[in-house]
Design an enzyme around this catalytic site. Structure first.
Site, PDB file in Angstrom:
ATOM      1  N   HIS A 126      20.152  27.341  48.162  1.00  0.00           N
ATOM      2  CA  HIS A 126      20.232  28.647  47.517  1.00  0.00           C
ATOM      3  C   HIS A 126      21.284  29.504  48.195  1.00  0.00           C
ATOM      4  O   HIS A 126      21.298  29.614  49.421  1.00  0.00           O
ATOM      5  CB  HIS A 126      18.866  29.330  47.600  1.00  0.00           C
ATOM      6  N   HIS A 150      20.330  32.954  34.467  1.00  0.00           N
ATOM      7  CA  HIS A 150      19.276  31.989  34.779  1.00  0.00           C
ATOM      8  C   HIS A 150      18.707  31.308  33.549  1.00  0.00           C
ATOM      9  O   HIS A 150      18.224  30.187  33.633  1.00  0.00           O
ATOM     10  CB  HIS A 150      18.125  32.690  35.514  1.00  0.00           C
ATOM     11  N   ARG A 225      29.768  50.244  34.588  1.00  0.00           N
ATOM     12  CA  ARG A 225      29.622  49.323  35.723  1.00  0.00           C
ATOM     13  C   ARG A 225      28.259  49.546  36.347  1.00  0.00           C
ATOM     14  O   ARG A 225      28.057  50.470  37.137  1.00  0.00           O
ATOM     15  CB  ARG A 225      30.733  49.558  36.750  1.00  0.00           C
ATOM     16  N   CYS A 272      37.036  50.694  38.688  1.00  0.00           N
ATOM     17  CA  CYS A 272      36.296  49.639  39.368  1.00  0.00           C
ATOM     18  C   CYS A 272      37.239  48.870  40.292  1.00  0.00           C
ATOM     19  O   CYS A 272      38.409  48.651  39.957  1.00  0.00           O
ATOM     20  CB  CYS A 272      35.684  48.699  38.334  1.00  0.00           C
ATOM     21  N   TYR A 410      33.202  44.431  48.008  1.00  0.00           N
ATOM     22  CA  TYR A 410      34.219  45.464  47.813  1.00  0.00           C
ATOM     23  C   TYR A 410      35.091  45.642  49.058  1.00  0.00           C
ATOM     24  O   TYR A 410      35.273  46.731  49.579  1.00  0.00           O
ATOM     25  CB  TYR A 410      33.568  46.787  47.409  1.00  0.00           C
TER      26      TYR A 410
END
Length: 570
Positions: A126, A150, A225, A272, A410
């Protein structure tokens, strides 16, 4: 792949035994080779997070299950266990039995739509590590609901490989009666013109050709966003908490925020960090939402100055001696209660020239739900990620926010940095953004008629940190020759806005040029590049600024347009 098959069969052996313990290191090694991310901007960076604690870093992890499953499909599917072997191992389990398997020592079991799965060996693969244990012993659906990836067919096919039985009918009925609803079911309606990059959470941009129709972007098509479900906030019970270093504290209702402090209005562009990421994907695949050129918009914002609120909370001019950052926490949260968070430098927050607002209006009306109702932070000149929506808490601190989005996302890196070598602690969080411009009209791949004899090119330009765009150069021949576009800072039917004070040019410039069609050309390669008042200029190509997260994409923007010959002349 032999190892995966072995691990898969060990999963069927029931309770933990010595053989399973011995297999664990090999499984972890296998996981390293299979490491990958999903399609979400947050989940792709999360797998290499180095946050101070797992709970603080958790917010980006919930999409990871589907990410790894999707990546491993073509590997894992080839090693499916024989159908007869699986059928013979299936049995009926009670919820109590499932709940008893909530750790690596006891095995990790989960349920999904009435089936029971032993995912013990999957934990090592994972991308968020053992954070998947949050679903251990219970139902996967509340976690999977946060990211639609998913529920794709190939993900479900691979989950089926871990199936060990069915949940007892009585327990399934109980589970269904208390099942959490879709956390996105109360999200607001959106304008159908928006081009959707992600449904859950919702992320979308307007068509470029209408983006520059208005200097002030209508709220309905302002790019969206979201990192988590849109929270439902009661304006009457809403409270904004200001806290942090000793010596200051304040709690405000929405009414108090509006009445105790002067109302200020600022026109500011938000962008963004991933705007134009799609161009980096053309050089080499990056991890994140495939934004085009329209993850940027311009609006008027009204509210109380953050500076005024901090002063009222007791943080006077001497606060800079003790603090360096102002942290923000949103009211949007994941299923564990982890909220979105970010921070900005203290000097930006308290500066009279910083114009940081606790905004409650957008374009003259209450903030729309998608844009932070009832209160958001607007930090002019700063990347959108720091403009926290649905603001619940302000913290004056000596430290940056510990949020995943501040510490492990970011940030920009060298083109040489990959996901195996990246160290998020080695790079500063993005604050001010670099010079930017893009062509909105004409669109790439379109055609213009030769008979029109000219072409009109339009676009936007903006620079972070309050730096004013002073010039946009446009080329019709791929950058061999250039012409200067006309800039405007208002809609065409309005008088131009006065030039902003130095360092406070928060809004974009729209630009336009009409130029003759080259006589012999069959195709135009139109290019634009902007210059700000610090003489910062855009790089000419993407490759030197490519980075694994696809942020800070600001190379010359290029579109190709064919010239269509007049049929009457043929």
């Amino acid at each position: 792949m032999l190892l995966l098959r072995r691990c898969h069969r060990l999963t069927r052996l029931g309770p933990l035994n010595t053989q399973r313990h011995q297999a664990a290191p090999a499984v972890a090694s296998c996981a390293v080779r299979l490491r990958s991310g999903g399609s979400s901007e947050d989940q792709r960076s999360y797998q290499h997070a180095h946050g101070p604690s797992w709970r603080q870093a958790l917010a980006g992890v919930l999409a990871g299950t589907g990410a790894v499953l999707a990546y491993g499909l073509h590997h894992h599917k080839a090693e499916q266990v024989d159908t007869i072997e699986k059928a013979s191992a299936l049995r009926i389990f009670t919820q109590e039995e499932v709940t008893g398997h909530r750790s690596l020592e006891d095995g990790v079991w989960v349920t999904y739509k009435g089936a029971v799965y032993d995912i013990t060996e999957f934990v090592a693969m994972h991308p968020g590590g053992d954070k998947i244990l949050l679903a251990a012993g219970g139902d996967l659906e509340p976690f999977w609901a946060l990211y639609a990836v998913h529920k794709q067919e190939h993900v479900l096919e691979i989950l089926a490989e871990y199936k060990i039985g069915e949940l007892r009918a009585e327990d399934l009925k109980k589970q269904q009666s208390v099942k959490s609803s879709d956390p996105y079911s109360s999200d607001p309606e959106r304008h159908p013109a928006l081009r959707i990059n992600s449904l859950k959470p919702f992320n979308a941009e307007p068509p470029p050709e209408i983006l520059t129709d208005s200097y002030i972007t209508p709220s309905a098509i302002f790019f969206k966003r979201n990192h988590l479900p849109v929270p439902q906030v009661d304006p009457d019970s809403y409270r904004l908490h200001v806290e942090g270093l000793p010596g200051g504290a304040l709690t405000l209702s929405l009414k108090e925020l509006k009445t105790r402090f002067p109302k200020h209005t600022v026109t500011a562009t938000l962008q963004c960090a991933g705007n134009r990421r799609s161009e980096m994907n053309k050089v080499k695949q990056v991890k994140g939402l495939n934004w085009g050129i329209a993850a940027i918009s311009n609006a008027t914002w009204s509210g109380a100055r953050l500076r005024d609120v901090l002063l009222a909370a007791g943080y006077g001019p001497d606060v800079a001696k003790r603090a360096c950052h102002v942290q923000f926490e949103g009211l949007d949260k994941d299923v564990t209660g982890t909220t979105y968070g970010a921070s900005i430098p203290l000097n930006k927050a308290v500066s009279e020239e910083g114009d940081v607002l606790l905004a409650y209006e957008m374009n003259g009306e209450d903030l729309p739900a998608d844009h932070g109702y009832p209160v958001r932070v607007v930090v002019p000149g700063t990347v959108g990620a720091r403009n926290v929506k649905w603001l619940g808490k302000i913290i004056v601190s000596a430290e940056e926010s510990s949020s995943h989005w501040q510490q492990n996302d970011y940030k920009g890196f060298s083109p040489a940095t990959d996901w195996d070598t990246v160290d998020f602690k080695s790079a500063p969080a993005i604050q001010e953004l670099p010079i930017q411009s893009a062509i909105t009209v004409p669109a790439d791949g379109t055609a213009v008629d030769r008979s029109s004899e000219e072409v009109t090119v339009k676009g936007y330009a903006w620079s972070g940190g309050g730096r004013e765009v002073v010039r946009v150069d446009v080329s019709l021949d791929g950058g061999k020759t250039w012409q200067v576009a006309q800039l405007r800072s208002s809609d065409k039917d309005q008088a131009p806005e006065a030039s902003p004070p130095p360092g406070r040019a928060w809004a974009w410039k729209l630009w336009e040029i009409t130029a003759p069609l080259p006589a012999e050309a069959q195709e135009l390669e139109i290019v634009c590049k902007a210059v700000d008042n610090s003489y910062n200029m855009q790089p000419d190509t993407v490759a030197p600024i490519w980075n694994l997260r696809g942020v800070l994409s600001n190379a010359w923007h290029r579109v190709k347009v064919k010239i269509r010959e007049d049929e009457s002349e043929e």
